[in-house]
Design a protein around this motif. Structure first.
Motif, PDB file in Angstrom:
ATOM      1  N   THR A 349       7.541   7.581   5.890  1.00 50.10           N
ATOM      2  CA  THR A 349       7.793   6.151   5.855  1.00 50.10           C
ATOM      3  C   THR A 349       6.508   5.384   5.561  1.00 50.10           C
ATOM      4  O   THR A 349       5.478   5.620   6.186  1.00 50.10           O
ATOM      5  N   CYS A 350       6.584   4.485   4.612  1.00 48.04           N
ATOM      6  CA  CYS A 350       5.416   3.679   4.270  1.00 48.04           C
ATOM      7  C   CYS A 350       5.171   2.663   5.387  1.00 48.04           C
ATOM      8  O   CYS A 350       6.066   1.890   5.728  1.00 48.04           O
ATOM      9  N   PRO A 351       3.984   2.643   5.975  1.00 47.49           N
ATOM     10  CA  PRO A 351       3.729   1.708   7.076  1.00 47.49           C
ATOM     11  C   PRO A 351       3.737   0.248   6.606  1.00 47.49           C
ATOM     12  O   PRO A 351       3.937  -0.647   7.416  1.00 47.49           O
ATOM     13  N   ALA A 352       3.527   0.036   5.299  1.00 44.93           N
ATOM     14  CA  ALA A 352       3.441  -1.338   4.811  1.00 44.93           C
ATOM     15  C   ALA A 352       4.813  -1.924   4.491  1.00 44.93           C
ATOM     16  O   ALA A 352       5.076  -3.089   4.762  1.00 44.93           O
ATOM     17  N   CYS A 353       5.736  -1.086   3.898  1.00 51.39           N
ATOM     18  CA  CYS A 353       7.026  -1.655   3.494  1.00 51.39           C
ATOM     19  C   CYS A 353       8.214  -0.848   4.004  1.00 51.39           C
ATOM     20  O   CYS A 353       9.361  -1.182   3.706  1.00 51.39           O
ATOM     21  N   LEU A 354       7.967   0.234   4.743  1.00 49.91           N
ATOM     22  CA  LEU A 354       8.996   1.055   5.372  1.00 49.91           C
ATOM     23  C   LEU A 354       9.879   1.821   4.382  1.00 49.91           C
ATOM     24  O   LEU A 354      10.925   2.344   4.756  1.00 49.91           O
ATOM     25  N   GLN A 365       1.183   8.040  -1.235  1.00 52.64           N
ATOM     26  CA  GLN A 365       1.196   6.850  -2.080  1.00 52.64           C
ATOM     27  C   GLN A 365       2.626   6.314  -2.128  1.00 52.64           C
ATOM     28  O   GLN A 365       3.560   7.070  -2.420  1.00 52.64           O
ATOM     29  N   CYS A 366       2.770   5.041  -1.787  1.00 55.44           N
ATOM     30  CA  CYS A 366       4.100   4.454  -1.768  1.00 55.44           C
ATOM     31  C   CYS A 366       4.487   4.053  -3.192  1.00 55.44           C
ATOM     32  O   CYS A 366       3.741   3.348  -3.866  1.00 55.44           O
ATOM     33  N   ARG A 367       5.669   4.521  -3.620  1.00 53.70           N
ATOM     34  CA  ARG A 367       6.077   4.188  -4.992  1.00 53.70           C
ATOM     35  C   ARG A 367       6.615   2.765  -5.060  1.00 53.70           C
ATOM     36  O   ARG A 367       6.710   2.168  -6.128  1.00 53.70           O
ATOM     37  N   ALA A 368       6.938   2.165  -3.914  1.00 58.89           N
ATOM     38  CA  ALA A 368       7.474   0.807  -3.920  1.00 58.89           C
ATOM     39  C   ALA A 368       6.376  -0.252  -3.899  1.00 58.89           C
ATOM     40  O   ALA A 368       6.404  -1.200  -4.674  1.00 58.89           O
ATOM     41  N   CYS A 369       5.397  -0.077  -3.010  1.00 61.44           N
ATOM     42  CA  CYS A 369       4.391  -1.134  -2.871  1.00 61.44           C
ATOM     43  C   CYS A 369       2.994  -0.686  -3.225  1.00 61.44           C
ATOM     44  O   CYS A 369       2.053  -1.492  -3.230  1.00 61.44           O
ATOM     45  N   GLY A 370       2.807   0.609  -3.501  1.00 67.93           N
ATOM     46  CA  GLY A 370       1.497   1.073  -3.943  1.00 67.93           C
ATOM     47  C   GLY A 370       0.516   1.372  -2.827  1.00 67.93           C
ATOM     48  O   GLY A 370      -0.621   1.757  -3.079  1.00 67.93           O
ATOM     49  N   PHE A 371       0.948   1.235  -1.573  1.00 70.69           N
ATOM     50  CA  PHE A 371       0.083   1.535  -0.432  1.00 70.69           C
ATOM     51  C   PHE A 371      -0.354   3.000  -0.485  1.00 70.69           C
ATOM     52  O   PHE A 371       0.481   3.884  -0.672  1.00 70.69           O
ATOM     53  N   THR A 372      -1.638   3.265  -0.345  1.00 67.80           N
ATOM     54  CA  THR A 372      -2.074   4.659  -0.303  1.00 67.80           C
ATOM     55  C   THR A 372      -2.919   4.899   0.927  1.00 67.80           C
ATOM     56  O   THR A 372      -3.615   4.011   1.409  1.00 67.80           O
TER      57      THR A 372
HETATM   58 ZN    ZN Z   1       5.264   0.823   0.681  1.00 63.08          ZN
END
Ligand code: ZN
Length: 448
Positions: A349-354, A365-372
């Protein structure tokens, strides 16, 4: 409460022979006491007292040891009888019976001040009784497994001289008290712990300006396990080709035990190193709550999950993963009881956008928001958030995440003296401190 430190000792020549003799005599005395105890009980309907038990043994050769050592043998028998009785009555353990087996050898105990003492010349003296003098050894260093602090000789209690069958060497089991000043920890400060195979523990805590994460690498454990698995497999194959009990078989059997014993020591040491570093993190944060992602039972789940069944090698890695012991060590070193939360999807789970992602390798690396971020850091932050808020909670994507990498180092080969102190040894200069610090997003180089 007392703990026991196991310290290997090197005995040579006459000392080695005398150690075998005294442990053999202790075995004979134990065997004699078993027979005497049964007779006495049949005749009197009660267990013999210490004086009655020891007074009935007539063979002077069997009794050739320090008076306190004799009492130690008697005490051990009484403890064993007590355990057997409770197994036979209360707990109803199947096959439980009173001690009966003749012992060829038995560890011998030395009480503080009488059995053992430190000589004016600064040597450890173990008294073998009037006829046999004493064993003189260098004073071993004892390190409190919980605090990492050396325990002074004055604090030691009883010392046991034991033959370590697996490693085929002598060892001292030194007991010491556990009382020490417990640091002030705040239960409102929570540390989230993500456990893994390559990085046994990744810890996260909230700081004023974001998160502090420490990734503890245990790659050394993998090498130790791999070495053990391959060398044991080789010996087992060779064993299967010879007659059981033959000279060659016995030789191979010894080699197998030695390989296993060595690996056991090395792995325990790595677990101590990992948890010592984790405990330092917890104490530096002043955290009174440690929440671990619950992975218990993961071995069973590898067979039928939404994921594919894990491969043979992955299943073996999972079954040889000592996280239970690591959790126990961390609890002991911090005096904090560990709690568990469900860790499902914590590392996805991406901590920035879940959004749930499928990270490959050690990078996330989050494919939705780019958080790495480092994959294990994501897991630890999510577990921390779930422990704090009850569910995975969005963090501001600009939050500062400081990641520190630490490494457990393997023991040097053939260094018995180092065993007891190795757990407090610092790691190499580059890994003992912050080796990488960056803000989100950051490229992950050190994790490879
Ligand atoms: Zn994300």
């Amino acid at each position: 409460m007392y703990r026991t430190a196991v310290v290997p000792v090197r005995l040579e020549g006459a000392d080695r022979r005398r150690a075998f003799e005294v442990t053999h005599r202790a075995g004979l005395l134990y065997t004699a006491l078993i027979a005497q105890n049964n007779e006495f009980y049949a005749a009197n309907g009660r267990a013999p007292s210490q004086g009655e038990a020891l007074g009935s043994v007539t063979d002077p050769d069997v009794l050739r040891m320090h008076a306190h050592t004799k009492i130690g043998v008697y005490t051990r028998l009484m403890e064993n009888i007590g355990t057997a009785l409770s197994n036979m009555s209360g707990d109803k353990v199947e096959g439980a019976r009173l001690p009966w087996r003749a012992k060829q050898y038995m560890p011998v105990t030395f009480t503080a001040g009488y059995g053992w003492r430190i000589t004016p010349a600064g040597r450890l003296s173990l008294s073998l009784g009037r006829a046999d003098g004493r064993l003189l050894l260098p004073v071993p260093s004892v390190v409190d497994a919980r605090t990492g602090q050396p325990v002074p000789c004055d604090a030691w209690g009883e010392i046991e001289l034991c033959w370590d069958r697996d490693n085929r060497r002598w060892a001292l089991h030194i007991s010491y008290p556990t009382e020490w000043a417990v640091p002030v920890l705040d239960p409102a400060i929570v540390v989230g712990v993500d456990e893994g195979i390559i990085n046994p523990m990744t810890l996260a805590v909230k700081t004023d300006d974001g998160y502090a994460v420490t990734v503890i690498n245990g790659r050394a454990a993998r090498a130790v396990k791999h070495r053990r698995n391959t060398s044991v497999a080789k010996v087992v194959r060779a064993k299967s080709r010879c007659r059981k009990g033959s000279r060659r078989w016995k030789k191979l059997d010894r080699a197998e035990r030695r390989a296993k014993g060595k690996a056991t020591t090395a792995l325990r040491n790595i677990d101590h190193q990992v948890t010592r570093k984790a405990a330092k993190f917890v104490q530096a944060a002043g955290a009174g709550t440690i929440t671990v992602g619950d992975v218990r039972g993961i071995e069973k789940n590898t067979r039928h999950t939404e994921r594919k069944r894990a491969g043979r090698h992955q299943r073996r890695r999972l079954s040889q993963w000592s996280r239970g012991r690591q959790e126990r060590y961390l609890g002991e070193k911090t005096s904090v009881a560990l709690t568990h939360v469900d860790e499902s999807y914590s590392s996805r789970t991406c901590p920035a956008c879940l959004t749930r992602n499928h990270p490959t390798g050690r990078n996330y690396q989050c494919r939705a928001c780019g958080f790495t971020c480092h994959r294990d850091a994501v897991g630890a932050i999510n577990i921390l958030n779930r422990a704090t808020y009850g569910s995975y909670t969005r963090i501001d994507p600009t939050t500062r995440v400081r990641v520190t990498y630490l490494r457990a180092t393997p023991l040097p080969q053939h260094s018995e003296a180092a065993l007891s102190t190795a757990q407090m040894r610092a790691t190499t200069a580059t890994t003992g401190r912050v080796s990488q610090e960056s803000e989100v997003p950051y490229p992950d180089q050190a994790a490879a």
